[in-house]
Design an enzyme around this catalytic site. Structure first.
Site, mmCIF file in Angstrom:
data_model
loop_
_atom_site.group_PDB
_atom_site.id
_atom_site.type_symbol
_atom_site.label_atom_id
_atom_site.label_comp_id
_atom_site.label_asym_id
_atom_site.label_seq_id
_atom_site.Cartn_x
_atom_site.Cartn_y
_atom_site.Cartn_z
ATOM 1 N N ASP A 100 9.814 -3.411 15.554
ATOM 2 C CA ASP A 100 8.699 -4.336 15.365
ATOM 3 C C ASP A 100 8.952 -5.547 16.275
ATOM 4 O O ASP A 100 8.665 -5.490 17.460
ATOM 5 C CB ASP A 100 8.680 -4.687 13.871
ATOM 6 C CG ASP A 100 7.457 -5.444 13.431
ATOM 7 O OD1 ASP A 100 6.361 -5.116 13.884
ATOM 8 O OD2 ASP A 100 7.597 -6.361 12.598
ATOM 9 N N ARG A 162 8.171 6.486 0.979
ATOM 10 C CA ARG A 162 9.129 6.967 1.984
ATOM 11 C C ARG A 162 9.051 8.486 2.135
ATOM 12 O O ARG A 162 9.324 9.023 3.193
ATOM 13 C CB ARG A 162 10.560 6.594 1.601
ATOM 14 C CG ARG A 162 10.888 5.116 1.696
ATOM 15 C CD ARG A 162 12.395 4.905 1.603
ATOM 16 N NE ARG A 162 12.759 3.533 1.304
ATOM 17 C CZ ARG A 162 12.903 2.574 2.208
ATOM 18 N NH1 ARG A 162 12.685 2.836 3.478
ATOM 19 N NH2 ARG A 162 13.245 1.355 1.858
#
Ligand code: IMP
Ligand code: MG
Length: 172
Positions: A100, A162
Site C-alpha cells: 500500500d 481472510r
C-alpha cells in the site's frame, strides 16, 4: 455479513500464481529459495506459491506491524513474531499480500538486510501503486489494483474474510 463483490476471481488468482511460480523457478534454477511469509495476510498466497515452486524451498514466518494505533503506518516496523531461522547466506524471497504505502516493506527490508542474506527479493500478490509513499523495489507482482480496500486470499477487514478464495471488495 457484508456484500462482497469479486474483483479478481479464484481462477484468475490461481493462474497468476502459476505464472509467478514459473518465473521464480526460472530465476532460481540450480539454487534454493528461502520464503519469508509475512503473517497473517500472506499465508494463503505463500502456500499456493510454494506448492508450485520446483526448486528446493524452505519457509519461515514473521509477523510485523508498522501501524501504531492509527491507520497510518509509522516510521519503524514492530516485530510481533521474529523468524525462527537465521537468513545469513540464503537466497530470500519476502512474500507479502499487498503493498500500500510501502512503509511496512521498506522498513522490513532494511531490517532484514542487516542479517546478511545472500540475496533478497520481494514478491507481492497485490500492489496499489497509486498509494505509494515510500519506494520499494518489488521483484514479483501478482496484480496492480486501484485504490480500493480488498479482502480475501488472506487479506482481512477487521480479521474477517481472510478465507475467501478470491479477491473481493467490501461493499459499504
Ligand atoms: P503499507 O505499509 O501501507 O504498505 O501496508 C501494507 C499492509 O496494509 C498490508 O500488509 C495489509 O496488512 C494492509 N492493507 C493495505 N491495503 C489493504 C487492503 O486493501 N485490504 C486489506 N489490508 C490492506
Ligand atoms: Mg492486515
Amino acid at each position: 455479513m457484508k456484500n462482497i463483490s469479486v474483483m479478481i476471481s479464484e481462477r484468475e488468482v490461481d493462474e497468476r500464481i502459476n505464472e509467478m511460480a514459473m518465473q521464480i523457478n526460472e530465476d532460481y534454477a540450480g539454487k534454493e529459495v528461502h520464503l519469508i511469509c509475512i503473517l497473517k495476510g500472506s499465508i494463503f498466497f505463500t502456500c499456493e506459491l510454494a506448492k508450485r515452486i520446483t526448486v528446493p524451498v524452505t519457509i519461515d514466518f514473521m509477523a510485523v506491524s508498522s501501524y501504531g494505533g492509527g491507520t497510518e503506518s509509522s516510521g519503524t516496523v514492530k516485530i510481533r513474531k521474529d523468524l525462527d531461522e537465521p537468513i545469513a547466506g540464503k537466497d530470500v524471497i519476502v512474500i507479502e499480500d499487498i503493498i500500500d504505502s510501502g512503509r511496512t516493506l521498506s522498513n522490513l527490508l532494511e531490517l532484514l538486510q542487516t542479517r546478511n542474506p545472500k540475496s533478497i527479493r520481494l514478491c507481492t500478490l497485490l500492489d496499489k501503486p497509486s498509494r505509494r509513499v515510500v519506494e520499494v523495489p518489488v521483484d514479483y507482482t501478482g496484480f496492480s489494483i486501484p485504490d480500493k480496500f480488498v479482502v480475501g486470499y488472506g487479506l482481512d477487514f477487521d480479521q474477517n474474510y481472510r478465507n475467501l478464495p478470491y479477491i473481493g471488495v467490501v461493499e459499504l
